[in-house]
Design a protein around this motif. Structure first.
Motif, PDB file in Angstrom:
ATOM      1  N   TRP A   1       0.836  -1.196   0.000  1.00  0.00           N
ATOM      2  CA  TRP A   1       0.000   0.000   0.000  1.00  0.00           C
ATOM      3  C   TRP A   1       0.872   1.248   0.000  1.00  0.00           C
ATOM      4  CZ3 TRP A   1      -2.995   2.356   4.611  1.00  0.00           C
ATOM      5  CH2 TRP A   1      -3.857   3.342   4.129  1.00  0.00           C
ATOM      6  N   HIS A   2       0.629   2.112  -0.947  1.00  0.00           N
ATOM      7  CA  HIS A   2       1.479   3.293  -1.132  1.00  0.00           C
ATOM      8  C   HIS A   2       0.631   4.559  -1.016  1.00  0.00           C
ATOM      9  CE1 HIS A   2       4.332   0.356  -2.483  1.00  0.00           C
ATOM     10  NE2 HIS A   2       3.414  -0.112  -3.313  1.00  0.00           N
ATOM     11  N   VAL A   3       1.288   5.705  -1.136  1.00  0.00           N
ATOM     12  CA  VAL A   3       0.565   6.981  -1.165  1.00  0.00           C
ATOM     13  C   VAL A   3      -0.353   6.955  -2.400  1.00  0.00           C
ATOM     14  CG1 VAL A   3       0.818   9.478  -1.444  1.00  0.00           C
ATOM     15  CG2 VAL A   3       2.425   8.203   0.014  1.00  0.00           C
ATOM     16  N   THR A   4      -1.639   7.281  -2.195  1.00  0.00           N
ATOM     17  CA  THR A   4      -2.630   7.154  -3.282  1.00  0.00           C
ATOM     18  C   THR A   4      -3.315   8.494  -3.550  1.00  0.00           C
ATOM     19  OG1 THR A   4      -3.100   4.944  -2.383  1.00  0.00           O
ATOM     20  CG2 THR A   4      -4.614   5.757  -4.052  1.00  0.00           C
ATOM     21  N   PRO A   5      -2.959   9.158  -4.668  1.00  0.00           N
ATOM     22  CA  PRO A   5      -3.696  10.382  -4.996  1.00  0.00           C
ATOM     23  C   PRO A   5      -5.091  10.009  -5.498  1.00  0.00           C
ATOM     24  CG  PRO A   5      -1.696  10.109  -6.346  1.00  0.00           C
ATOM     25  CD  PRO A   5      -1.950   8.811  -5.663  1.00  0.00           C
ATOM     26  N   ILE A   6      -6.133  10.646  -4.939  1.00  0.00           N
ATOM     27  CA  ILE A   6      -7.513  10.351  -5.362  1.00  0.00           C
ATOM     28  C   ILE A   6      -7.976  11.421  -6.347  1.00  0.00           C
ATOM     29  CG2 ILE A   6      -9.906  10.016  -4.569  1.00  0.00           C
ATOM     30  CD1 ILE A   6      -8.110   7.837  -3.497  1.00  0.00           C
ATOM     31  N   THR A   7      -7.797  12.685  -5.964  1.00  0.00           N
ATOM     32  CA  THR A   7      -8.099  13.831  -6.835  1.00  0.00           C
ATOM     33  C   THR A   7      -6.954  14.831  -6.593  1.00  0.00           C
ATOM     34  OG1 THR A   7      -9.239  15.156  -5.153  1.00  0.00           O
ATOM     35  CG2 THR A   7     -10.598  13.547  -6.341  1.00  0.00           C
ATOM     36  N   PRO A   8      -6.868  15.902  -7.385  1.00  0.00           N
ATOM     37  CA  PRO A   8      -5.810  16.884  -7.108  1.00  0.00           C
ATOM     38  C   PRO A   8      -5.942  17.476  -5.697  1.00  0.00           C
ATOM     39  CG  PRO A   8      -6.769  17.254  -9.269  1.00  0.00           C
ATOM     40  CD  PRO A   8      -7.613  16.207  -8.607  1.00  0.00           C
ATOM     41  N   GLN A   9      -7.152  17.373  -5.110  1.00  0.00           N
ATOM     42  CA  GLN A   9      -7.384  17.972  -3.785  1.00  0.00           C
ATOM     43  C   GLN A   9      -7.225  16.984  -2.637  1.00  0.00           C
ATOM     44  OE1 GLN A   9      -8.527  19.945  -6.801  1.00  0.00           O
ATOM     45  NE2 GLN A   9     -10.211  18.587  -6.283  1.00  0.00           N
ATOM     46  N   LEU A  10      -7.118  15.695  -2.943  1.00  0.00           N
ATOM     47  CA  LEU A  10      -7.127  14.701  -1.857  1.00  0.00           C
ATOM     48  C   LEU A  10      -6.167  13.542  -2.143  1.00  0.00           C
ATOM     49  CD1 LEU A  10      -8.500  13.814   0.831  1.00  0.00           C
ATOM     50  CD2 LEU A  10     -10.081  12.468  -0.572  1.00  0.00           C
ATOM     51  N   THR A  11      -5.268  13.307  -1.186  1.00  0.00           N
ATOM     52  CA  THR A  11      -4.316  12.192  -1.291  1.00  0.00           C
ATOM     53  C   THR A  11      -4.433  11.361  -0.018  1.00  0.00           C
ATOM     54  OG1 THR A  11      -2.820  13.516  -2.611  1.00  0.00           O
ATOM     55  CG2 THR A  11      -1.848  11.626  -1.500  1.00  0.00           C
ATOM     56  N   ILE A  12      -4.427  10.034  -0.179  1.00  0.00           N
ATOM     57  CA  ILE A  12      -4.444   9.149   0.991  1.00  0.00           C
ATOM     58  C   ILE A  12      -3.002   8.707   1.251  1.00  0.00           C
ATOM     59  CG2 ILE A  12      -5.415   7.051   1.998  1.00  0.00           C
ATOM     60  CD1 ILE A  12      -7.581   9.043   1.133  1.00  0.00           C
TER      61      ILE A  12
ATOM     62  N   LEU B   1       4.048   6.104   6.197  1.00  0.00           N
ATOM     63  CA  LEU B   1       4.811   6.766   5.128  1.00  0.00           C
ATOM     64  C   LEU B   1       4.655   8.274   5.290  1.00  0.00           C
ATOM     65  CD1 LEU B   1       3.781   4.607   2.008  1.00  0.00           C
ATOM     66  CD2 LEU B   1       5.838   4.392   3.414  1.00  0.00           C
ATOM     67  N   ALA B   2       5.466   9.014   4.551  1.00  0.00           N
ATOM     68  CA  ALA B   2       5.356  10.473   4.607  1.00  0.00           C
ATOM     69  C   ALA B   2       5.009  10.976   3.212  1.00  0.00           C
ATOM     70  CB  ALA B   2       6.678  11.076   5.055  1.00  0.00           C
ATOM     71  N   HIS B   3       4.247  12.042   3.154  1.00  0.00           N
ATOM     72  CA  HIS B   3       3.920  12.633   1.852  1.00  0.00           C
ATOM     73  C   HIS B   3       3.877  14.143   2.003  1.00  0.00           C
ATOM     74  CE1 HIS B   3       2.061  13.456  -1.977  1.00  0.00           C
ATOM     75  NE2 HIS B   3       1.067  14.085  -1.374  1.00  0.00           N
ATOM     76  N   THR B   4       4.600  14.833   1.138  1.00  0.00           N
ATOM     77  CA  THR B   4       4.565  16.297   1.154  1.00  0.00           C
ATOM     78  C   THR B   4       3.683  16.743   0.000  1.00  0.00           C
ATOM     79  OG1 THR B   4       6.822  16.255   1.936  1.00  0.00           O
ATOM     80  CG2 THR B   4       6.004  18.379   1.137  1.00  0.00           C
ATOM     81  N   PRO B   5       2.580  17.439   0.291  1.00  0.00           N
ATOM     82  CA  PRO B   5       1.694  17.858  -0.809  1.00  0.00           C
ATOM     83  C   PRO B   5       2.401  18.816  -1.754  1.00  0.00           C
ATOM     84  CG  PRO B   5       0.932  18.714   1.315  1.00  0.00           C
ATOM     85  CD  PRO B   5       2.119  17.871   1.602  1.00  0.00           C
ATOM     86  N   SER B   6       2.119  18.672  -3.067  1.00  0.00           N
ATOM     87  CA  SER B   6       2.780  19.561  -4.032  1.00  0.00           C
ATOM     88  C   SER B   6       2.264  20.989  -3.859  1.00  0.00           C
ATOM     89  CB  SER B   6       2.578  19.067  -5.464  1.00  0.00           C
ATOM     90  OG  SER B   6       1.231  18.749  -5.650  1.00  0.00           O
TER      91      SER B   6
ATOM     92  N   THR C   1      -4.277  10.928   6.389  1.00  0.00           N
ATOM     93  CA  THR C   1      -3.350   9.931   6.924  1.00  0.00           C
ATOM     94  C   THR C   1      -4.155   8.788   7.515  1.00  0.00           C
ATOM     95  OG1 THR C   1      -1.876  11.754   7.453  1.00  0.00           O
ATOM     96  CG2 THR C   1      -1.395   9.653   8.500  1.00  0.00           C
ATOM     97  N   LEU C   2      -3.801   7.555   7.156  1.00  0.00           N
ATOM     98  CA  LEU C   2      -4.701   6.456   7.488  1.00  0.00           C
ATOM     99  C   LEU C   2      -3.956   5.185   7.866  1.00  0.00           C
ATOM    100  CD1 LEU C   2      -7.885   6.358   7.089  1.00  0.00           C
ATOM    101  CD2 LEU C   2      -7.402   4.942   5.120  1.00  0.00           C
ATOM    102  N   ASP C   3      -4.478   4.506   8.890  1.00  0.00           N
ATOM    103  CA  ASP C   3      -4.059   3.134   9.176  1.00  0.00           C
ATOM    104  C   ASP C   3      -5.334   2.315   9.324  1.00  0.00           C
ATOM    105  OD1 ASP C   3      -3.159   0.722  10.007  1.00  0.00           O
ATOM    106  OD2 ASP C   3      -1.787   1.501  11.524  1.00  0.00           O
ATOM    107  N   PRO C   4      -5.752   1.601   8.266  1.00  0.00           N
ATOM    108  CA  PRO C   4      -7.038   0.910   8.337  1.00  0.00           C
ATOM    109  C   PRO C   4      -7.015  -0.326   9.225  1.00  0.00           C
ATOM    110  CG  PRO C   4      -5.976   0.469   6.236  1.00  0.00           C
ATOM    111  CD  PRO C   4      -5.082   1.414   6.977  1.00  0.00           C
TER     112      PRO C   4
END
Ligand SMILES: C[S@@+](CC[C@H](N)C(=O)[O-])C[C@H]1O[C@@H](n2cnc3c(N)ncnc32)[C@H](O)[C@@H]1O
Length: 277
Positions: A77-88, A93-98, A107-110
């Motif tokens: 499971w990796h960083v998942t962009p859903i729309t330009p406005q929302l990334t899971i 992991l770490a993610h820096t929004p563009s 940020t999620l741990d299911p």
């Protein structure tokens, strides 16, 4: 938790059928092995199960310890962009929004709850939610009920889009601590969570009712979903519906005085939006 691997002649069809079985938690596609599905479920999957389409069992159903399950799932499971406005973003992991002013990071741990943002039905729901938020310039004025919340992903996304009155509900009590933890990870402590079955839940009305559950469950719950929609402008967003089951969901909604206002599809899955007729 149990795990097995199978190769399907029609992986999408087999995946749909698997999701109709009780106890299904996650299904992922093996990278670089076309047609190979890894299936995780809370009850063992019978290899002689009829109606799965044409499948070849590669590894039989075997138990995986919770720890192994959590770790093996994390690898895929990796960083998942859903729309330009929302990334899971998985919580490990770490993610820096563009563009931090427009892109929200959820940020999620299911854990073992359903809803990590990779399944088509969750993506459909998040896309609809995001589109609505864009239309309304945020959800600050929108109250939200998320039925079948699982990991809480949709309720938390609504919170990140500005909603302040949110309830997440699921019949599985194990989802409550998972969803609660995810809300806190995203600084959304105001979301309330419950495992009270929908018919017994108090009759508060919401501007937005979300239900990403399988079609037969949505059909059964339709009167209880409809009577929790705000009048006259409340919306019901549904998914988890295999396209062949869409007419049954539309008929159930019409019987409750609703009209279909939007439909979106992804693979074999459909999302339907309803409003008061
Ligand atoms: C497909 S998952 C959706 C999870 C998450 N909302 C998402 O969009 O990814 C469906 C969830 O509905 C829950 N569920 C199944 N039947 C239900 C019912 N009758 N009432 C409420 N929740 C139900 C399951 O426990 C599961 O967590």
């Amino acid at each position: 938790m149990y795990q097995c691997q199978l190769r399907a002649a029609d992986p999408q069809l087999t995946e749909e059928l698997l999701w109709t079985l009780e106890g299904m938690v996650a299904i992922d596609y093996a990278v670089q092995q076309p047609g190979v599905l890894r299936v995780y479920s809370t009850t063992p999957l019978a290899e002689n199960l009829a109606g799965l389409g044409q499948v070849q069992w590669l590894t039989p159903t075997q138990p995986v310890y919770e720890q192994d399950w959590a770790e093996s799932w994390k690898q895929h499971w990796h960083v998942t962009p859903i729309t330009p406005q929302l990334t899971i973003c998985p919580s490990w992991l770490a993610h820096t929004p563009s563009n931090p002013s427009t892109e929200k990071v959820l940020t999620l741990d299911p854990g073992s709850a359903f809803g990590n943002g990779t399944h088509d039905t969750t993506v459909l729901m998040l896309e609809q939610l995001d589109a609505l938020s864009q239309q309304r310039q945020g959800l600050a004025q929108t109250s939200v009920l998320d039925v079948g919340t699982g990991s809480g992903i949709l309720a938390v996304a609504a919170g990140l889009m500005g909603a302040t009155q949110i309830m997440g509900q699921d019949i599985d009590p194990l989802t409550v601590p998972v969803a609660e933890a995810n809300a806190l990870l995203n600084h959304q402590p105001h979301i309330t969570w419950t495992a009270t079955p929908l018919p017994q839940l108090c009759l508060t009305r919401y501007d937005l009712v979300l239900a990403n559950i399988l079609a037969p469950v949505i059909v059964e719950l339709m009167p209880d979903l409809a009577c929790r929609m705000a009048q006259p402008d409340g919306l019901l967003l549904t998914s988890g519906i295999i396209h062949t089951a869409a007419p049954q969901v539309v008929a159930a909604a019409q019987a409750c005085g609703l009209v279909q206002t939007h439909m979106a599809t992804r693979g074999q899955w459909v999302a339907l939006t309803f409003a008061a007729a």
